[in-house]
Motif scaffolding. Structure first.
Motif, short mmCIF file in Angstrom:
data_model
loop_
_atom_site.label_atom_id
_atom_site.label_comp_id
_atom_site.label_asym_id
_atom_site.label_seq_id
_atom_site.Cartn_x
_atom_site.Cartn_y
_atom_site.Cartn_z
N GLU A 28 -2.29 -51.49 -15.18
CA GLU A 28 -3.55 -50.82 -14.90
C GLU A 28 -3.71 -49.53 -15.69
N ARG A 29 -2.62 -48.77 -15.83
CA ARG A 29 -2.71 -47.46 -16.45
C ARG A 29 -1.48 -47.17 -17.31
N ARG A 47 -7.25 -46.65 -27.33
CA ARG A 47 -7.61 -47.02 -25.95
C ARG A 47 -8.73 -48.06 -25.92
N HIS A 51 -6.51 -53.05 -22.60
CA HIS A 51 -7.09 -53.28 -21.28
C HIS A 51 -6.78 -52.13 -20.33
N PRO A 52 -5.53 -51.68 -20.25
CA PRO A 52 -5.23 -50.61 -19.29
C PRO A 52 -5.93 -49.31 -19.67
N GLU A 53 -6.19 -48.49 -18.67
CA GLU A 53 -6.71 -47.16 -18.91
C GLU A 53 -5.57 -46.31 -19.46
N VAL A 54 -5.83 -45.57 -20.52
CA VAL A 54 -4.80 -44.77 -21.17
C VAL A 54 -5.23 -43.31 -21.17
N ARG A 55 -4.31 -42.43 -20.79
CA ARG A 55 -4.54 -40.99 -20.83
C ARG A 55 -3.36 -40.31 -21.50
N TRP A 68 -0.79 -39.68 -11.46
CA TRP A 68 -1.88 -40.58 -11.84
C TRP A 68 -1.39 -42.03 -11.87
N SER A 72 -2.25 -45.16 -8.92
CA SER A 72 -2.81 -46.48 -9.20
C SER A 72 -2.00 -47.57 -8.52
#
Length: 76
Positions: A28-29, A47, A51-55, A68, A72
């Motif tokens: 997911e992240r 990003r 697919h996953p959210e990247v920060r 974070w 998730s």
């Protein structure tokens, strides 16, 4: 493509990324601890392909990055 060019760095990152395309749907992240300014824009560029959210986080924000990721996993 030159290995030291920005496009070459993106290509190398995608090739060495531990998350293979077939496993992206299970993640997911992704939190990245960035040590250099160019890593922030590189994360911003790749990003859109993941697919996953990247920060990206500073080393001083490592606990925030972990929270974070853990958030998730627990559905928060």
């Amino acid at each position: 493509m030159l290995p030291n060019s920005p496009a070459g760095r993106v290509s190398q990152l995608l090739k060495s990324c531990p998350i293979h395309k077939s496993h992206q749907q299970r993640v997911e992240r992704i939190a990245v601890i960035a040590a250099h300014d160019w890593q922030y824009w590189l994360i911003g560029a790749v990003r859109i392909f993941l697919h996953p959210e990247v920060r990206a986080y500073d080393k001083s924000d490592e606990n925030e990055a972990l929270q974070w990721i853990v958030g998730s996993a627990s559905g928060r």
